[in-house]
Design a protein around this motif. Structure first.
Motif, PDB file in Angstrom:
ATOM      1  N   HIS A   1     -62.792  15.749 -55.275  1.00  0.00           N
ATOM      2  CA  HIS A   1     -62.162  15.728 -53.954  1.00  0.00           C
ATOM      3  C   HIS A   1     -61.838  17.160 -53.541  1.00  0.00           C
ATOM      4  N   ILE A   2     -62.146  17.505 -52.297  1.00  0.00           N
ATOM      5  CA  ILE A   2     -61.818  18.840 -51.793  1.00  0.00           C
ATOM      6  C   ILE A   2     -60.876  18.690 -50.614  1.00  0.00           C
ATOM      7  N   SER A   3     -59.762  19.387 -50.683  1.00  0.00           N
ATOM      8  CA  SER A   3     -58.741  19.329 -49.645  1.00  0.00           C
ATOM      9  C   SER A   3     -59.236  20.046 -48.386  1.00  0.00           C
ATOM     10  N   PRO A   4     -58.782  19.632 -47.204  1.00  0.00           N
ATOM     11  CA  PRO A   4     -59.139  20.356 -45.980  1.00  0.00           C
ATOM     12  C   PRO A   4     -58.607  21.791 -45.959  1.00  0.00           C
ATOM     13  N   ALA A   5     -57.756  22.155 -46.916  1.00  0.00           N
ATOM     14  CA  ALA A   5     -57.262  23.528 -46.994  1.00  0.00           C
ATOM     15  C   ALA A   5     -58.362  24.498 -47.407  1.00  0.00           C
ATOM     16  N   PHE A   6     -59.427  23.990 -48.032  1.00  0.00           N
ATOM     17  CA  PHE A   6     -60.517  24.844 -48.507  1.00  0.00           C
ATOM     18  C   PHE A   6     -61.731  24.717 -47.601  1.00  0.00           C
ATOM     19  N   ARG A   7     -62.440  25.837 -47.444  1.00  0.00           N
ATOM     20  CA  ARG A   7     -63.737  25.858 -46.776  1.00  0.00           C
ATOM     21  C   ARG A   7     -64.769  26.171 -47.852  1.00  0.00           C
ATOM     22  N   CYS A   8     -65.742  25.316 -48.013  1.00  0.00           N
ATOM     23  CA  CYS A   8     -66.713  25.549 -49.073  1.00  0.00           C
ATOM     24  C   CYS A   8     -68.089  25.113 -48.610  1.00  0.00           C
ATOM     25  N   LYS A   9     -69.109  25.785 -49.115  1.00  0.00           N
ATOM     26  CA  LYS A   9     -70.484  25.436 -48.797  1.00  0.00           C
ATOM     27  C   LYS A   9     -71.288  25.396 -50.096  1.00  0.00           C
TER      28      LYS A   9
ATOM     29  N   ILE B   1     -64.471  29.969 -55.066  1.00  0.00           N
ATOM     30  CA  ILE B   1     -64.920  31.361 -55.146  1.00  0.00           C
ATOM     31  C   ILE B   1     -66.221  31.438 -54.360  1.00  0.00           C
ATOM     32  N   PRO B   2     -66.206  32.092 -53.191  1.00  0.00           N
ATOM     33  CA  PRO B   2     -67.410  32.118 -52.349  1.00  0.00           C
ATOM     34  C   PRO B   2     -68.589  32.763 -53.071  1.00  0.00           C
ATOM     35  N   ALA B   3     -69.780  32.225 -52.812  1.00  0.00           N
ATOM     36  CA  ALA B   3     -70.990  32.758 -53.430  1.00  0.00           C
ATOM     37  C   ALA B   3     -71.328  34.097 -52.790  1.00  0.00           C
ATOM     38  N   GLY B   4     -71.810  35.022 -53.605  1.00  0.00           N
ATOM     39  CA  GLY B   4     -72.220  36.326 -53.095  1.00  0.00           C
ATOM     40  C   GLY B   4     -73.584  36.236 -52.452  1.00  0.00           C
TER      41      GLY B   4
ATOM     42  N   VAL C   1     -70.816  24.910 -59.896  1.00  0.00           N
ATOM     43  CA  VAL C   1     -71.388  25.363 -58.630  1.00  0.00           C
ATOM     44  C   VAL C   1     -71.530  24.158 -57.708  1.00  0.00           C
ATOM     45  N   VAL C   2     -71.168  24.336 -56.434  1.00  0.00           N
ATOM     46  CA  VAL C   2     -71.246  23.246 -55.465  1.00  0.00           C
ATOM     47  C   VAL C   2     -72.707  22.926 -55.188  1.00  0.00           C
ATOM     48  N   LYS C   3     -73.050  21.657 -55.358  1.00  0.00           N
ATOM     49  CA  LYS C   3     -74.424  21.205 -55.145  1.00  0.00           C
ATOM     50  C   LYS C   3     -74.577  20.506 -53.804  1.00  0.00           C
ATOM     51  N   SER C   4     -73.562  19.728 -53.400  1.00  0.00           N
ATOM     52  CA  SER C   4     -73.650  18.970 -52.162  1.00  0.00           C
ATOM     53  C   SER C   4     -72.274  18.864 -51.502  1.00  0.00           C
ATOM     54  N   THR C   5     -72.253  19.006 -50.181  1.00  0.00           N
ATOM     55  CA  THR C   5     -71.009  18.848 -49.414  1.00  0.00           C
ATOM     56  C   THR C   5     -71.192  17.801 -48.317  1.00  0.00           C
ATOM     57  N   LYS C   6     -72.070  16.844 -48.537  1.00  0.00           N
ATOM     58  CA  LYS C   6     -72.417  15.886 -47.486  1.00  0.00           C
ATOM     59  C   LYS C   6     -71.363  14.810 -47.279  1.00  0.00           C
TER      60      LYS C   6
ATOM     61  N   ASP D   1     -71.282  27.835 -53.594  1.00  0.00           N
ATOM     62  CA  ASP D   1     -69.995  28.416 -53.959  1.00  0.00           C
ATOM     63  C   ASP D   1     -69.598  27.939 -55.353  1.00  0.00           C
ATOM     64  N   LYS D   2     -68.845  28.774 -56.048  1.00  0.00           N
ATOM     65  CA  LYS D   2     -68.319  28.379 -57.357  1.00  0.00           C
ATOM     66  C   LYS D   2     -66.922  27.812 -57.143  1.00  0.00           C
ATOM     67  N   VAL D   3     -66.614  26.695 -57.789  1.00  0.00           N
ATOM     68  CA  VAL D   3     -65.309  26.062 -57.632  1.00  0.00           C
ATOM     69  C   VAL D   3     -64.693  25.787 -58.998  1.00  0.00           C
ATOM     70  N   VAL D   4     -63.362  25.782 -59.015  1.00  0.00           N
ATOM     71  CA  VAL D   4     -62.597  25.398 -60.199  1.00  0.00           C
ATOM     72  C   VAL D   4     -61.924  24.073 -59.865  1.00  0.00           C
ATOM     73  N   VAL D   5     -62.135  23.069 -60.722  1.00  0.00           N
ATOM     74  CA  VAL D   5     -61.569  21.751 -60.477  1.00  0.00           C
ATOM     75  C   VAL D   5     -60.638  21.366 -61.616  1.00  0.00           C
TER      76      VAL D   5
END
Length: 174
Positions: A128-136, A161-164, A92-97, A139-143
């Motif tokens: 690392h997250i590519s600019p192709a993805f939008r995430c906050k 995978i966007p959070a519900g 789960v994404v904790k920080s996008t700062k 959200d759940k991510v697969v790395v």
């Protein structure tokens, strides 16, 4: 050279090279020969018809933004010089700062032999997250594991995978 970009209203407006070049060094895609006819490059709708992209394999689809977008990221697994090998993890994404880097939290259970019970544990991983993805956050991510990209980053985001509508901090063991 002028680049073209489509907006949500399907209108087309021109982009100059200054709009793409916003880093200190000159940004160019590895694999695209500017001004030369390369027989191996793929034709794509974005970036005047030439854009390098690839399939990372393992059942992960290349995002549409990676194919049609105009960003340049040498650490992107879809458009850059990075191969995915080793472990595939989810969290789960904790920080996008940070810029193009996220912190994801991986929850797991650790067995205590003496008491025959489990305890909750977690670890944070920089990816690392590519600019192709939008995430906050949330959200759940697969790395996927890749070569070291910096001092702490050894993973690259492959899927978001966007959070519900779930609220609160919940422990989710994989």
């Amino acid at each position: 050279p002028r680049l073209r970009e489509r907006t949500k209203k399907n209108s087309v407006h021109s982009l100059t090279m200054a709009d793409v070049q916003h880093e200190r060094g000159y940004q160019k895609q590895v694999g695209v020969n500017v001004g030369f006819a390369a027989s191996t490059r793929k034709k794509a709708p974005g970036k005047a018809g030439t854009r390098y992209y690839k399939n990372v394999g393992l059942g992960f689809k290349t995002p549409k933004e990676a194919i049609e977008g105009n960003y340049i990221d040498k650490k992107c697994p879809f458009t850059g010089n990075v191969s995915i090998r080793g472990r595939i993890l989810s969290g789960v994404v904790k920080s996008t700062k940070m810029n193009r880097t996220i912190i994801l939290r991986m929850d797991y259970l650790h067995f205590i032999k003496k008491y025959q019970r489990y305890e909750k544990r977690h670890s944070n991983i920089a990816a690392h997250i590519s600019p192709a993805f939008r995430c906050k956050e949330g959200d759940k991510v697969v790395v996927g594991q890749c070569r070291p990209l910096s001092k702490t980053v050894r993973f690259n985001v492959l899927k978001v995978i966007p959070a519900g509508a779930s609220s609160g901090k919940g422990f989710v063991a994989n």
